[in-house]
Design a protein around this motif. Structure first.
Motif, mmCIF file in Angstrom:
data_model
loop_
_atom_site.group_PDB
_atom_site.id
_atom_site.type_symbol
_atom_site.label_atom_id
_atom_site.label_comp_id
_atom_site.label_asym_id
_atom_site.label_seq_id
_atom_site.Cartn_x
_atom_site.Cartn_y
_atom_site.Cartn_z
ATOM 1 N N LEU A 34 8.517 -0.880 1.395
ATOM 2 C CA LEU A 34 8.455 -1.799 0.257
ATOM 3 C C LEU A 34 8.466 -0.978 -1.028
ATOM 4 C CD1 LEU A 34 8.038 -4.493 -1.211
ATOM 5 C CD2 LEU A 34 5.571 -4.247 -0.780
ATOM 6 N N ILE A 36 8.483 -0.584 -5.181
ATOM 7 C CA ILE A 36 7.954 -1.261 -6.359
ATOM 8 C C ILE A 36 8.393 -0.476 -7.596
ATOM 9 C CG2 ILE A 36 5.891 -2.174 -7.484
ATOM 10 C CD1 ILE A 36 4.436 -1.904 -4.770
ATOM 11 N N VAL A 83 2.265 -8.220 -6.283
ATOM 12 C CA VAL A 83 2.604 -7.263 -5.226
ATOM 13 C C VAL A 83 1.829 -7.542 -3.947
ATOM 14 C CG1 VAL A 83 3.409 -5.463 -6.809
ATOM 15 C CG2 VAL A 83 1.001 -5.485 -6.088
ATOM 16 N N MET A 87 3.759 -8.013 -0.509
ATOM 17 C CA MET A 87 3.382 -7.346 0.735
ATOM 18 C C MET A 87 3.200 -8.375 1.855
ATOM 19 S SD MET A 87 2.674 -4.721 2.597
ATOM 20 C CE MET A 87 2.410 -3.289 1.534
ATOM 21 N N ALA A 106 4.331 1.424 1.249
ATOM 22 C CA ALA A 106 4.579 1.061 -0.148
ATOM 23 C C ALA A 106 5.043 2.286 -0.917
ATOM 24 C CB ALA A 106 3.319 0.491 -0.780
ATOM 25 N N GLY A 108 6.360 3.498 -4.847
ATOM 26 C CA GLY A 108 6.488 3.090 -6.238
ATOM 27 C C GLY A 108 6.633 4.276 -7.167
ATOM 28 N N ALA A 116 1.505 0.451 -6.045
ATOM 29 C CA ALA A 116 1.470 0.848 -4.638
ATOM 30 C C ALA A 116 0.104 1.423 -4.281
ATOM 31 C CB ALA A 116 2.575 1.869 -4.358
ATOM 32 N N LEU A 119 -2.544 -1.312 -4.077
ATOM 33 C CA LEU A 119 -2.484 -2.038 -2.807
ATOM 34 C C LEU A 119 -3.333 -1.332 -1.746
ATOM 35 C CD1 LEU A 119 1.274 -3.079 -2.389
ATOM 36 C CD2 LEU A 119 -0.691 -4.614 -2.587
ATOM 37 N N THR A 139 -3.578 -6.655 2.756
ATOM 38 C CA THR A 139 -2.319 -6.238 2.111
ATOM 39 C C THR A 139 -2.255 -4.735 1.906
ATOM 40 O OG1 THR A 139 -3.311 -6.796 -0.042
ATOM 41 C CG2 THR A 139 -1.869 -8.453 0.983
ATOM 42 N N PRO A 141 -1.124 -1.091 2.649
ATOM 43 C CA PRO A 141 0.047 -0.532 3.332
ATOM 44 C C PRO A 141 -0.345 0.473 4.403
ATOM 45 C CG PRO A 141 -0.203 0.453 1.162
ATOM 46 C CD PRO A 141 -1.263 -0.594 1.272
ATOM 47 N N VAL A 144 1.414 5.321 1.621
ATOM 48 C CA VAL A 144 1.756 5.128 0.209
ATOM 49 C C VAL A 144 2.526 6.355 -0.286
ATOM 50 C CG1 VAL A 144 0.896 4.624 -2.101
ATOM 51 C CG2 VAL A 144 -0.373 3.822 -0.101
#
Length: 259
Positions: A34, A36, A83, A87, A106, A108, A116, A119, A139, A141, A144
């Motif tokens: 994911l 960002i 975000v 997620m 995540a 970013g 990120a 999260l 949520t 991750p 990261v």
């Protein structure tokens, strides 16, 4: 090869709250990604990550790139709310693909790196970023990856004040609670930090301090320093710095797959 499409993940802002999905046509890796975007929480878009998302999709990773509401029209914690919903949507996508729902990494850059990291710092029992549509409160991750991240909001920069809705002096406790550096408790997922040593927006010193605090807390953290590189270098796969970053990411993902 890959297929790509766009979905809206939050009806309250159908313009910004959208995700681009990139689905490989070959056998899927067990981890999805994911992305960002950055831009000081007030500019940029999910399209920034397209080249990198495509790079990883072509190598078997189910990949998503999300947008979110922007400051100053929308202030903290609106971006956190967005975000977390993004997620949630990617975890749902994992289930649809037959992947483990929790194996979303995540990624970013700059303020996206901040999101990120945040999260990773928000546990299911916390209210930060919770909205009516957030059903899955887990949520965090699986890992990261932060390019030149904002790790603390104590930067004394106008774009931070616009994001927060006021200066540090009048909102000190909120600033600290909103800073990844001050939220590390132990138990966070592994981190990979990619930082240029000529960055004048998010300094190498701040990123080192974040990295060291993660290590003290017992969190796996890698710091890749890119010499002669400034801010916001990550949106692509063609320059020397981008190539080094992607190789570091591939190594990090390989290790996550083996966990």
């Amino acid at each position: 090869m890959y297929h790509t499409w766009e979905v809206c993940y939050a009806e309250y802002n159908q313009k910004r709250c959208r995700i681009d999905f990139f689905l490989p046509t070959q056998r899927l890796a067990p981890i999805s990604l994911l992305f960002i975007h950055g831009g000081g929480w007030e500019k940029g878009g999910k399209e920034s990550w397209r080249d990198v998302a495509v790079y990883f999709a072509e190598r078997g990773f189910a990949t998503a790139s999300t947008g979110y509401r922007l400051a100053p029209d929308y202030r903290y914690p609106a971006q956190i709310e967005d975000v977390r919903l993004a997620m949630q949507r990617v975890k749902q996508w994992n289930r649809e693909l037959g992947l483990a729902a929790d194996k979303v990494v995540a990624i970013g850059s700059s303020s996206g790196g901040y999101l990120a990291a945040m999260l990773a710092m928000i546990t299911p029992h916390e209210e930060l970023g919770v909205t009516e549509k957030l059903v899955d409160l887990e949520t965090r991750p699986y890992g990261v990856i932060c390019y030149c991240p904002v790790t603390t909001l104590e930067l004394r920069r106008p774009f931070v004040e616009r994001f927060m809705g006021g200066p540090f002096e009048t909102m000190q406790q909120v600033y600290l609670e909103a800073s990844p550096l001050h939220r590390i408790r132990g138990g966070e997922p592994p981190f990979l930090l990619l930082q240029g040593d000529c960055d004048t927006t998010t300094s190498l010193g701040d990123t080192k301090r974040f990295h060291e605090r993660l290590l003290v807390a017992g969190i796996s953290s890698r710091l890749e320093v890119l010499h002669g590189v400034g801010h916001g270098f990550g949106y692509g796969a063609s320059t020397e710095a981008q190539g080094k970053s992607i190789r570091a990411i591939e190594s990090f993902l390989d290790d996550l797959v083996k966990r």
